[in-house]
Design an enzyme around this catalytic site. Structure first.
Site, short mmCIF file in Angstrom:
data_model
loop_
_atom_site.label_atom_id
_atom_site.label_comp_id
_atom_site.label_asym_id
_atom_site.label_seq_id
_atom_site.Cartn_x
_atom_site.Cartn_y
_atom_site.Cartn_z
CG ASP A 12 46.54 37.35 51.60
OD1 ASP A 12 46.61 37.95 50.55
OD2 ASP A 12 46.52 38.29 52.63
CB SER A 13 50.62 39.50 50.38
OG SER A 13 49.26 40.26 50.68
N GLY A 45 50.91 44.47 47.28
CA GLY A 45 50.03 45.40 46.34
C GLY A 45 50.72 46.42 45.53
CB CYS A 75 46.74 37.41 47.38
SG CYS A 75 47.70 39.10 47.30
CG ASN A 76 41.31 40.27 45.37
OD1 ASN A 76 40.54 40.72 44.78
ND2 ASN A 76 41.47 39.91 46.66
CB THR A 77 48.18 41.83 44.59
OG1 THR A 77 47.62 42.72 44.97
CG2 THR A 77 49.34 42.11 43.93
CD GLU A 154 47.70 44.44 57.59
OE1 GLU A 154 48.74 44.38 57.95
OE2 GLU A 154 47.31 43.52 56.78
CB CYS A 186 41.97 44.54 48.14
SG CYS A 186 43.23 44.46 49.52
CG HIS A 188 43.67 44.06 53.94
ND1 HIS A 188 44.20 43.10 53.06
CD2 HIS A 188 44.34 44.20 55.12
CE1 HIS A 188 45.67 42.67 53.81
NE2 HIS A 188 45.48 43.60 55.00
N1 DGL Z 1 46.58 40.50 49.73
C1 DGL Z 1 46.50 41.77 48.93
C2 DGL Z 1 45.50 41.75 47.99
O1 DGL Z 1 44.21 41.08 47.98
C3 DGL Z 1 46.39 43.29 49.98
C4 DGL Z 1 47.69 43.21 50.77
C5 DGL Z 1 49.12 43.50 49.97
O2 DGL Z 1 49.10 44.63 49.37
O3 DGL Z 1 49.85 42.57 50.03
O4 DGL Z 1 45.62 42.41 46.88
#
Ligand code: DGL
Length: 292
Positions: A12-13, A45, A75-77, A154, A186, A188
């Site tokens: 993940d990011s 993101g 990570c969805n992005t 966060e 996402c 989060h």
């Molecule tokens: N992990 C990112 C996502 O799921 C969200 C946090 C970011 O913007 O890095 O898209």
């Protein structure tokens, strides 16, 4: 036969992907996990496709070097932008969050009225909308970027008037759209599920993309006979968490614990010189020109 003791790689990011690890622990309690959170370069993101793809390939190579049997892109992005590049480049199976969540949303939406919330990059990519309409061509998808949700989560402001006010603003149109399901696109957003459920109302099923990806991973490993050995004599799972930087935030341990649902075990902050991208930047030619 289940006979593959290698760990599952997850990246993940940052630490948001721990919500997916939590779901993997639920679905696959016998599996070991190696997690990489790119806390040095978060957030992703609001970054471009090229940058997110480059970061994703770098991290997947790190995980493959740890001998993982598959890579889960929590990570969805990254799932929106980099899945094809990862699948082209690596031999291990790569599981993203988009298709499993799209399938779950379609199953929960008999009239095909589906909402998607995510980062600017995820929503801009239309990865969810395209996956849904590919699988269910008559579905109607309405998207909304919610960039302020990540920093609010966060900060630990899960049940806070500011977060509620922001969510009311973002969800205003989606609340009028007579949706049947809403994809939490996402890492989060599952942390905001009680608030989002309250605002969307009981007729809207929330789809947790991390939970769906965890189920897809369980199914894939079972189909390939690659689950970890179980039963008498099987080794207990062993997890390893890597971060690219140690967040200097008061609430980091608390937030990480709430994402994972248990105290975060020992974290290794990776020595930058061990990372595949360090070598490249280290040997990059010096900047030229008249910069100060
Ligand atoms: N992990 C990112 C996502 O799921 C969200 C946090 C970011 O913007 O890095 O898209």
């Amino acid at each position: 036969m289940n006979d593959d003791p290698r760990p599952i790689g997850v990246f993940d990011s940052g630490i948001g992907g721990l919500t997916t690890v939590r779901e993997l622990f639920q679905c696959l309690p016998g599996e070991s996990v190696v997690y990489f959170g790119d806390t040095a370069r978060l957030p992703w993101g609001n970054k471009s496709k090229d940058t997110v793809t480059r970061f994703s390939v770098e991290i997947a190579s790190f995980l493959v070097r740890q001998h993982v049997k598959c890579v889960v892109v929590a990570c969805n992005t990254a799932s929106s932008h980099a899945l094809d590049a990862l699948r082209e480049r690596f031999d291990v199976p790569v599981i993203g969050v988009i298709e499993p969540a799209a399938r779950a949303a379609i199953a929960a939406s008999p009239r095909g009225r589906i909402g998607v919330v995510g980062t600017l990059a995820t929503v801009g990519s239309r990865a969810y909308a395209d996956a849904i309409t590919r699988l269910a061509p008559t579905a109607q998808v309405q998207q909304q970027a919610c960039p302020l949700f990540v920093p609010l989560v966060e900060e630990g402001w899960l049940d806070h008037p500011v977060t509620r006010a922001v969510a009311e603003e973002y969800l205003a149109e989606l609340r009028q759209a007579r949706l049947e399901s809403l994809i939490l696109g996402c890492t989060h957003y599952p942390m905001l599920a009680p608030l989002l459920a309250d605002l969307m109302g009981p007729g809207v099923t929330l789809i947790d993309s991390g939970a769906e990806a965890a189920r897809a991973t369980a199914q894939l490993l079972a189909e390939r006979g690659q689950l970890a050995p179980s039963g008498a004599g099987a080794r207990a799972p062993h997890h390893h968490f890597f971060l690219s930087d140690e967040p200097r935030r008061r609430s980091f341990a608390t937030v990480a614990q709430s994402f994972l649902g248990r105290p975060l075990p020992h974290v290794t902050v990776v020595d930058q010189t061990d990372l595949p991208w360090f070598e490249r930047s280290h040997h990059a030619p010096p900047l030229t020109g008249d910069r100060p």
